[in-house]
Design a protein around this motif. Sequence first.
Motif, PDB file in Angstrom:
ATOM      1  N   VAL A  38     -17.398 103.012  -5.320  1.00  0.00           N
ATOM      2  CA  VAL A  38     -18.711 102.714  -5.885  1.00  0.00           C
ATOM      3  C   VAL A  38     -18.886 101.205  -5.954  1.00  0.00           C
ATOM      4  N   ASN A  39     -20.089 100.790  -6.332  1.00  0.00           N
ATOM      5  CA  ASN A  39     -20.366  99.372  -6.511  1.00  0.00           C
ATOM      6  C   ASN A  39     -20.225  98.973  -7.980  1.00  0.00           C
ATOM      7  N   LYS A  40     -20.166  97.698  -8.220  1.00  0.00           N
ATOM      8  CA  LYS A  40     -20.021  97.209  -9.593  1.00  0.00           C
ATOM      9  C   LYS A  40     -21.112  97.723 -10.529  1.00  0.00           C
ATOM     10  N   PRO A  41     -22.381  97.818 -10.089  1.00  0.00           N
ATOM     11  CA  PRO A  41     -23.400  98.345 -11.005  1.00  0.00           C
ATOM     12  C   PRO A  41     -23.111  99.761 -11.510  1.00  0.00           C
ATOM     13  N   HIS A  42     -22.464 100.608 -10.683  1.00  0.00           N
ATOM     14  CA  HIS A  42     -22.116 101.952 -11.149  1.00  0.00           C
ATOM     15  C   HIS A  42     -21.131 101.875 -12.305  1.00  0.00           C
ATOM     16  N   ARG A  43     -20.110 101.045 -12.163  1.00  0.00           N
ATOM     17  CA  ARG A  43     -19.126 100.891 -13.235  1.00  0.00           C
ATOM     18  C   ARG A  43     -19.758 100.270 -14.479  1.00  0.00           C
ATOM     19  N   GLU A  44     -20.713  99.364 -14.267  1.00  0.00           N
ATOM     20  CA  GLU A  44     -21.385  98.751 -15.408  1.00  0.00           C
ATOM     21  C   GLU A  44     -22.163  99.802 -16.195  1.00  0.00           C
ATOM     22  N   VAL A  45     -22.877 100.676 -15.474  1.00  0.00           N
ATOM     23  CA  VAL A  45     -23.615 101.751 -16.155  1.00  0.00           C
ATOM     24  C   VAL A  45     -22.647 102.642 -16.927  1.00  0.00           C
ATOM     25  N   GLU A  46     -21.545 103.020 -16.310  1.00  0.00           N
ATOM     26  CA  GLU A  46     -20.587 103.919 -16.956  1.00  0.00           C
ATOM     27  C   GLU A  46     -19.971 103.279 -18.192  1.00  0.00           C
ATOM     28  N   THR A  61     -21.235 114.292  -2.176  1.00  0.00           N
ATOM     29  CA  THR A  61     -22.552 113.687  -1.980  1.00  0.00           C
ATOM     30  C   THR A  61     -22.510 112.255  -2.476  1.00  0.00           C
ATOM     31  N   ALA A  62     -23.498 111.465  -2.074  1.00  0.00           N
ATOM     32  CA  ALA A  62     -23.520 110.053  -2.429  1.00  0.00           C
ATOM     33  C   ALA A  62     -23.910 109.867  -3.896  1.00  0.00           C
ATOM     34  N   ALA A  63     -23.640 108.674  -4.388  1.00  0.00           N
ATOM     35  CA  ALA A  63     -23.935 108.329  -5.776  1.00  0.00           C
ATOM     36  C   ALA A  63     -25.348 107.746  -5.895  1.00  0.00           C
ATOM     37  N   ILE A  64     -25.683 107.262  -7.084  1.00  0.00           N
ATOM     38  CA  ILE A  64     -26.953 106.569  -7.301  1.00  0.00           C
ATOM     39  C   ILE A  64     -27.025 105.366  -6.361  1.00  0.00           C
ATOM     40  N   GLN A  65     -28.206 105.066  -5.839  1.00  0.00           N
ATOM     41  CA  GLN A  65     -28.353 103.863  -5.024  1.00  0.00           C
ATOM     42  C   GLN A  65     -27.955 102.631  -5.845  1.00  0.00           C
ATOM     43  N   PRO A  66     -27.216 101.690  -5.268  1.00  0.00           N
ATOM     44  CA  PRO A  66     -26.727 100.529  -6.033  1.00  0.00           C
ATOM     45  C   PRO A  66     -27.814  99.742  -6.762  1.00  0.00           C
ATOM     46  N   PRO A  67     -28.957  99.427  -6.136  1.00  0.00           N
ATOM     47  CA  PRO A  67     -29.958  98.677  -6.898  1.00  0.00           C
ATOM     48  C   PRO A  67     -30.547  99.479  -8.062  1.00  0.00           C
ATOM     49  N   THR A  68     -30.625 100.796  -7.899  1.00  0.00           N
ATOM     50  CA  THR A  68     -31.084 101.624  -9.023  1.00  0.00           C
ATOM     51  C   THR A  68     -30.079 101.579 -10.159  1.00  0.00           C
ATOM     52  N   ALA A  69     -28.781 101.629  -9.837  1.00  0.00           N
ATOM     53  CA  ALA A  69     -27.751 101.524 -10.874  1.00  0.00           C
ATOM     54  C   ALA A  69     -27.862 100.200 -11.615  1.00  0.00           C
ATOM     55  N   ALA A  70     -28.112  99.112 -10.896  1.00  0.00           N
ATOM     56  CA  ALA A  70     -28.264  97.805 -11.541  1.00  0.00           C
ATOM     57  C   ALA A  70     -29.479  97.788 -12.463  1.00  0.00           C
ATOM     58  N   ALA A  71     -30.585  98.413 -12.020  1.00  0.00           N
ATOM     59  CA  ALA A  71     -31.782  98.475 -12.856  1.00  0.00           C
ATOM     60  C   ALA A  71     -31.545  99.336 -14.092  1.00  0.00           C
ATOM     61  N   ILE A  72     -30.795 100.427 -13.942  1.00  0.00           N
ATOM     62  CA  ILE A  72     -30.444 101.270 -15.097  1.00  0.00           C
ATOM     63  C   ILE A  72     -29.651 100.464 -16.117  1.00  0.00           C
ATOM     64  N   ALA A  73     -28.656  99.712 -15.656  1.00  0.00           N
ATOM     65  CA  ALA A  73     -27.852  98.897 -16.561  1.00  0.00           C
ATOM     66  C   ALA A  73     -28.729  97.900 -17.319  1.00  0.00           C
ATOM     67  N   HIS A  74     -29.678  97.298 -16.611  1.00  0.00           N
ATOM     68  CA  HIS A  74     -30.593  96.339 -17.244  1.00  0.00           C
ATOM     69  C   HIS A  74     -31.404  97.010 -18.360  1.00  0.00           C
ATOM     70  N   VAL A  75     -31.961  98.190 -18.052  1.00  0.00           N
ATOM     71  CA  VAL A  75     -32.769  98.894 -19.051  1.00  0.00           C
ATOM     72  C   VAL A  75     -31.914  99.334 -20.239  1.00  0.00           C
ATOM     73  N   LEU A  76     -30.717  99.836 -19.987  1.00  0.00           N
ATOM     74  CA  LEU A  76     -29.846 100.272 -21.079  1.00  0.00           C
ATOM     75  C   LEU A  76     -29.530  99.115 -22.022  1.00  0.00           C
ATOM     76  N   ARG A  77     -29.245  97.942 -21.472  1.00  0.00           N
ATOM     77  CA  ARG A  77     -28.955  96.787 -22.322  1.00  0.00           C
ATOM     78  C   ARG A  77     -30.162  96.427 -23.173  1.00  0.00           C
ATOM     79  N   ARG A  78     -31.345  96.435 -22.585  1.00  0.00           N
ATOM     80  CA  ARG A  78     -32.545  96.071 -23.341  1.00  0.00           C
ATOM     81  C   ARG A  78     -32.879  97.097 -24.407  1.00  0.00           C
ATOM     82  N   MET A  79     -32.756  98.393 -24.061  1.00  0.00           N
ATOM     83  CA  MET A  79     -33.097  99.428 -25.040  1.00  0.00           C
ATOM     84  C   MET A  79     -32.080  99.486 -26.171  1.00  0.00           C
ATOM     85  N   THR A  80     -30.844  99.117 -25.906  1.00  0.00           N
ATOM     86  CA  THR A  80     -29.834  99.088 -26.956  1.00  0.00           C
ATOM     87  C   THR A  80     -30.064  97.914 -27.900  1.00  0.00           C
TER      88      THR A  80
END
Length: 412
Positions: A91-99, A290-309
């Motif tokens: 996976v890419n770094k954004p996936h691990r960041e989300v997790e 099957t493939a994982a979340i697209q990397p840029p989507t994972a990065a955007a998810i991480a961004h939103v999670l940080r802001r909502m937290t």
Amino acid sequence: MTLPLTASALNEWGFTEWMRASKANQEAYDDISVLDDASDAVVTVDGRKMVNFASIGFLGWQHDPAVLRAFTDAAHSYGLVTGGSRITQGVNKPHREVESLLCEITGRQRALTFASGLLANVGFVHAMTTRFSFNQQSGMDNTDSVLVLDRDCHWSVWKAAEKLKRNQNLFTFRHNDMADLRRVLGEVRGRKVVVCFETVYSADGSMAPVAEIADLCEEFGALSFADDANGFMVYGNGEPRFADEYEALRRVTFLMVSFSKAVGLEGGALMGPADAIEAFEYMSGTSMFTAAIQPPTAAAIAHVLRRMTADRSAISRYLDRVDALRAQLTAIGCVISPTPTYVTSIHVGDDEIAETLRLQFAERGYLVPVFRYPAVKKNNAVIRLLLNDRLSQDHLDGFVETLAELKREHGF
């Protein structure tokens, strides 16, 4: 277009006859709407502007400039695709960041992301009920496990569980009925049991009695699994509404979340004890094949999670707007879902009337979601609203006025 000769063999399956009959009876749509622009509070369908009550990304994060920058920056860094499954390439770094963020937010040991919440649910059920070994010397055999499902669990859980045998290793309890759950757990006491339920149910907005379910699971030695697709990042984390239920959610063994609702993007995740979640990489099937979340989507998810937290004010303000809309609906005599979650269902009843309403709303410029069979029981149709926060008060007032007119016409 000329069909191949073998296409005539499809007649035995009945697709053509069934679709023609279903469309004639207004049970199936003539066509699915095609949006000329991005999903938003107001969309363009075939060149016509429509007020959109059907979008599930209700906070509109995909339109936030900082979220778009997070997405585009990650696209330049990581590309648009993962290039393979997690096991084959990684996976890419954004996936691990989300997790990592998910573990911080929920208090779980480990998280595993999937391309959708549906795939997470299917993967969970498969992992908990299958047999697997790499070398025939060591392995896992969960084919003797028992699933106990709330009858209103999501289709994906039911689909994954259809290989199981009713009243042998698949049991159900009446929706949110703790006496019935106790009865079922008494029948399967001593076996490997996991109780599956949702936090916020998508059809009627009801909230699970999370603490009571956790109590019963602990009493009977069962594991628990909560599908939090609808409540994730809406409740808990300091939000006073349903605070007790979401504090109790930390006692649940496994948790599934979706990123398509409050986070407004796409993907899902499973969380729980570290060893089990690591095993799900292999056992779920929906991670390995099957493939994982697209990397840029994972990065955007991480961004939103940080802001909502960091700042819960957007959710609190949004829920205040939902409360106000519920009051407007009650004032015009609508029968709405009694639990004051943000999922608001307006009772219609008759399936034919519900479909007529959908078409009449569309004629008046409103894209309104109607749940009828098979989403709900026959002739228990509802209008299911997830208020889009980007709608203006004028949009809402116009919808309520139109609803009142159609309510008088059809008598629901």
